[in-house]
Motif scaffolding. Structure first.
Motif, PDB file in Angstrom:
ATOM      1  N   LEU A 129       0.829  -1.207   0.000  1.00  0.00           N
ATOM      2  CA  LEU A 129       0.000   0.000   0.000  1.00  0.00           C
ATOM      3  C   LEU A 129       0.866   1.260   0.000  1.00  0.00           C
ATOM      4  CD1 LEU A 129      -2.890  -1.070   2.413  1.00  0.00           C
ATOM      5  CD2 LEU A 129      -3.081  -0.547  -0.029  1.00  0.00           C
ATOM      6  N   ALA A 130       2.000   1.209   0.697  1.00  0.00           N
ATOM      7  CA  ALA A 130       2.918   2.351   0.679  1.00  0.00           C
ATOM      8  C   ALA A 130       3.487   2.572  -0.717  1.00  0.00           C
ATOM      9  CB  ALA A 130       4.052   2.120   1.675  1.00  0.00           C
ATOM     10  N   GLN A 131       3.820   1.489  -1.406  1.00  0.00           N
ATOM     11  CA  GLN A 131       4.354   1.628  -2.764  1.00  0.00           C
ATOM     12  C   GLN A 131       3.304   2.195  -3.714  1.00  0.00           C
ATOM     13  OE1 GLN A 131       5.710  -2.377  -3.386  1.00  0.00           O
ATOM     14  NE2 GLN A 131       7.663  -2.026  -2.341  1.00  0.00           N
ATOM     15  N   TYR A 132       2.065   1.789  -3.531  1.00  0.00           N
ATOM     16  CA  TYR A 132       0.999   2.374  -4.349  1.00  0.00           C
ATOM     17  C   TYR A 132       0.911   3.881  -4.103  1.00  0.00           C
ATOM     18  CZ  TYR A 132      -0.624  -2.516  -4.722  1.00  0.00           C
ATOM     19  OH  TYR A 132      -0.716  -3.872  -4.922  1.00  0.00           O
ATOM     20  N   GLU A 133       1.003   4.288  -2.841  1.00  0.00           N
ATOM     21  CA  GLU A 133       0.974   5.716  -2.527  1.00  0.00           C
ATOM     22  C   GLU A 133       2.147   6.450  -3.161  1.00  0.00           C
ATOM     23  OE1 GLU A 133      -0.291   7.205   1.483  1.00  0.00           O
ATOM     24  OE2 GLU A 133       0.111   5.102   2.003  1.00  0.00           O
ATOM     25  N   TYR A 134       3.313   5.851  -3.068  1.00  0.00           N
ATOM     26  CA  TYR A 134       4.511   6.490  -3.622  1.00  0.00           C
ATOM     27  C   TYR A 134       4.369   6.710  -5.128  1.00  0.00           C
ATOM     28  CZ  TYR A 134       9.426   7.310  -4.753  1.00  0.00           C
ATOM     29  OH  TYR A 134      10.612   7.864  -5.205  1.00  0.00           O
ATOM     30  N   LEU A 135       3.704   5.797  -5.813  1.00  0.00           N
ATOM     31  CA  LEU A 135       3.529   5.907  -7.260  1.00  0.00           C
ATOM     32  C   LEU A 135       2.228   6.603  -7.646  1.00  0.00           C
ATOM     33  CD1 LEU A 135       4.864   2.392  -8.287  1.00  0.00           C
ATOM     34  CD2 LEU A 135       5.968   4.599  -8.670  1.00  0.00           C
ATOM     35  N   GLY A 136       1.471   7.058  -6.667  1.00  0.00           N
ATOM     36  CA  GLY A 136       0.254   7.809  -6.964  1.00  0.00           C
ATOM     37  C   GLY A 136      -0.896   6.952  -7.462  1.00  0.00           C
ATOM     38  N   LEU A 137      -0.986   5.710  -6.970  1.00  0.00           N
ATOM     39  CA  LEU A 137      -2.089   4.832  -7.376  1.00  0.00           C
ATOM     40  C   LEU A 137      -3.183   4.820  -6.314  1.00  0.00           C
ATOM     41  CD1 LEU A 137      -0.169   3.611  -9.556  1.00  0.00           C
ATOM     42  CD2 LEU A 137      -1.057   1.365  -8.893  1.00  0.00           C
ATOM     43  N   PRO A 138      -4.439   4.943  -6.721  1.00  0.00           N
ATOM     44  CA  PRO A 138      -5.512   4.664  -5.769  1.00  0.00           C
ATOM     45  C   PRO A 138      -5.521   3.171  -5.482  1.00  0.00           C
ATOM     46  CG  PRO A 138      -6.413   4.942  -7.971  1.00  0.00           C
ATOM     47  CD  PRO A 138      -4.942   5.276  -8.068  1.00  0.00           C
ATOM     48  N   ALA A 139      -6.011   2.790  -4.321  1.00  0.00           N
ATOM     49  CA  ALA A 139      -5.956   1.383  -3.923  1.00  0.00           C
ATOM     50  C   ALA A 139      -7.299   0.918  -3.391  1.00  0.00           C
ATOM     51  CB  ALA A 139      -4.879   1.164  -2.868  1.00  0.00           C
ATOM     52  N   ALA A 140      -7.614  -0.348  -3.655  1.00  0.00           N
ATOM     53  CA  ALA A 140      -8.755  -1.008  -3.046  1.00  0.00           C
ATOM     54  C   ALA A 140      -8.222  -2.025  -2.046  1.00  0.00           C
ATOM     55  CB  ALA A 140      -9.610  -1.697  -4.106  1.00  0.00           C
ATOM     56  N   CYS A 141      -8.756  -2.009  -0.838  1.00  0.00           N
ATOM     57  CA  CYS A 141      -8.272  -2.888   0.220  1.00  0.00           C
ATOM     58  C   CYS A 141      -9.380  -3.046   1.257  1.00  0.00           C
ATOM     59  CB  CYS A 141      -7.014  -2.307   0.869  1.00  0.00           C
ATOM     60  SG  CYS A 141      -7.259  -0.687   1.641  1.00  0.00           S
ATOM     61  N   PRO A 142      -9.273  -4.024   2.144  1.00  0.00           N
ATOM     62  CA  PRO A 142     -10.276  -4.138   3.210  1.00  0.00           C
ATOM     63  C   PRO A 142     -10.315  -2.873   4.060  1.00  0.00           C
ATOM     64  CG  PRO A 142      -8.964  -6.124   3.068  1.00  0.00           C
ATOM     65  CD  PRO A 142      -8.296  -5.116   2.189  1.00  0.00           C
ATOM     66  N   ASP A 143     -11.452  -2.609   4.649  1.00  0.00           N
ATOM     67  CA  ASP A 143     -11.586  -1.380   5.431  1.00  0.00           C
ATOM     68  C   ASP A 143     -10.603  -1.317   6.592  1.00  0.00           C
ATOM     69  OD1 ASP A 143     -12.879  -3.389   6.849  1.00  0.00           O
ATOM     70  OD2 ASP A 143     -14.859  -2.452   6.744  1.00  0.00           O
ATOM     71  N   PHE A 144     -10.201  -2.482   7.140  1.00  0.00           N
ATOM     72  CA  PHE A 144      -9.245  -2.453   8.248  1.00  0.00           C
ATOM     73  C   PHE A 144      -7.861  -2.002   7.807  1.00  0.00           C
ATOM     74  CE2 PHE A 144      -9.338  -7.036   6.953  1.00  0.00           C
ATOM     75  CZ  PHE A 144      -8.035  -7.162   6.489  1.00  0.00           C
ATOM     76  N   ALA A 145      -7.565  -2.066   6.507  1.00  0.00           N
ATOM     77  CA  ALA A 145      -6.261  -1.635   6.004  1.00  0.00           C
ATOM     78  C   ALA A 145      -6.297  -0.242   5.401  1.00  0.00           C
ATOM     79  CB  ALA A 145      -5.737  -2.630   4.958  1.00  0.00           C
ATOM     80  N   ALA A 146      -7.488   0.335   5.264  1.00  0.00           N
ATOM     81  CA  ALA A 146      -7.599   1.644   4.611  1.00  0.00           C
ATOM     82  C   ALA A 146      -7.100   2.777   5.491  1.00  0.00           C
ATOM     83  CB  ALA A 146      -9.050   1.892   4.206  1.00  0.00           C
ATOM     84  N   GLY A 147      -7.316   2.658   6.793  1.00  0.00           N
ATOM     85  CA  GLY A 147      -6.876   3.714   7.699  1.00  0.00           C
ATOM     86  C   GLY A 147      -7.498   5.050   7.339  1.00  0.00           C
ATOM     87  N   THR A 148      -6.676   6.101   7.394  1.00  0.00           N
ATOM     88  CA  THR A 148      -7.156   7.457   7.094  1.00  0.00           C
ATOM     89  C   THR A 148      -6.600   7.972   5.775  1.00  0.00           C
ATOM     90  OG1 THR A 148      -5.311   8.424   8.355  1.00  0.00           O
ATOM     91  CG2 THR A 148      -7.378   8.012   9.546  1.00  0.00           C
TER      92      THR A 148
END
Length: 377
Positions: free
Chosen positions: A300-319
């Motif tokens: 998920l951090a790598q997706y953020e670094y590359l500017g990708l939106p992500a789909a994940c379980p709500d427990f991993a979405a955080g803020t």
């Protein structure tokens, strides 16, 4: 000035495998920073062949030191290794094997422990060797690198009990997430530090061309931890114009026609799939205390670094605003989260992270960094 020696100890990873976890770039960054680094991989035996261990290609290279990227690599192959069976009865029998395994002779491993200034023990089974490390080396700083909660990864109960008993041997516990703190209360608040994870910018330069056909939108999942194949069975048919790519999930599964399953591949080989995807996926199953993944998930951090939106379980979405959470097992929720992430493709600003070299210094010397305190803003 004498070069300081660091030993990384893992029960799951070898530095030479295609499968990468945070311990790999961390070891590499410290080696590149001038430290003398060794990487010991344990819990490897004939039983590993039955489980499709990612280290099997190293079978004939086990029990000898091999230098890669300036790092001494050692895969300790033994006649057996203990593991969690999932059955209370057989786990009770298996419990007798853990102390025996921890005492198996190995001159190479013992020499590396004895010469170390720091021993970084990765979360889980490797913790049963703490007493051995301290017996061989009274001066080394032993750091417990808590990438995961023991219950979440299904560790045998013996490991936790031994870890709590041996708490006094540990210099500090480096948490990937502050949400793990309660699980490590036995260490005391002064020895709990959060170091997070890093990104090595050079890994993301010259990524290369897209592996996807022109004009086709793609979604990608990388890694095997708590992998949930049901996400693809439920979501992919609802988005027939999207290609779903699953890299290194650890097993084959029946999948819709627009899902492609890839074997494990080197980290850099995964990057074109991630860089050129429309959406990043983190299809985790639910497990006890899994909420810490909202702060500790490397993918998920790598997706953020590359500017990708992500789909994940709500427990991993955080803020994180670029993550779209769903309820595990709820088809409508999963499809809605993926659709929302897809609609944000191309609009997410990349996030900056510390480098792995900076994270390495926080791992070794957390007292020098105010942001490692759990109550730091």
């Amino acid at each position: 000035m004498t070069t300081e020696r660091i030993v990384f100890l893992s029960a799951y990873h070898d530095y030479r495998t295609a499968k990468r976890a945070s311990i790999h770039p961390l070891a590499n960054a410290l080696a590149q920073s001038g430290y003398d680094v060794s990487f010991i991989s344990t819990r490897f035996s004939h039983l590993s062949k039955r489980k499709g261990d990612s280290r099997l290609f190293l079978w004939d290279r086990a029990n000898r030191i091999e230098t890669v990227d300036g790092i001494r690599c050692y895969l300790w192959r033994t006649a057996f290794h203990p593991f969690a069976t999932g059955s209370p009865i057989t786990d009770k029998v298996m419990e007798l094997l853990f102390p025996l395994y921890a005492a198996l002779p190995n001159r190479d491993v013992d020499r590396l422990f004895a010469e170390a200034d720091y021993v970084v023990v990765e979360a889980s089974v490797a913790a049963i060797l703490l007493r051995r490390i301290r017996r061989l080396n009274a001066r080394a700083q032993i750091i417990y690198y808590a990438t995961d909660r023991l219950d979440t990864v299904g560790a045998h109960p013996f490991v936790r009990r031994r870890l709590v008993k041996d708490a006094g041997l540990i210099e500090h516990v480096s948490l990937r997430s502050s949400l793990m703190a309660d699980d490590f209360a036995w260490a005391g608040p002064q020895r709990l530090r959060r170091i997070g994870f890093g990104i090595e910018p050079s890994d993301f330069t010259n990524i290369g061309r897209s592996p996807y056909p022109d004009g086709v939108r793609a979604a990608v999942s990388v890694g095997s931890m708590l992998f949930d194949p049901s996400f693809f069975r439920e979501v992919a048919p609802a988005f027939p114009d999207v290609q779903f790519h699953v890299i290194g999930c650890g097993h084959q599964f029946e999948a819709p026609a627009n899902v492609t399953i890839h074997d494990e591949m080197p980290f850099r080989a995964t990057l074109p799939f991630v860089q050129h995807a429309a959406v990043g996926l983190a299809p985790y199953k639910f497990a006890p205390g899994v909420e810490y993944l909202s702060e500790s998930s490397l993918k998920l951090a790598q997706y953020e670094y590359l500017g990708l939106p992500a789909a994940c379980p709500d427990f991993a979405a955080g803020t994180v605003s670029s993550r779209f959470g769903y309820r595990v097992g709820d088809t409508g929720s999963m499809r809605a989260a993926f659709g929302a992430a897809l609609s944000r493709s191309g609009t997410v600003a990349p996030r900056r992270f510390p480098t792995w070299a900076e994270i390495g210094q926080r791992l070794l010397h957390p007292e020098a960094y105010a942001d490692t305190r759990l109550n730091a803003a």
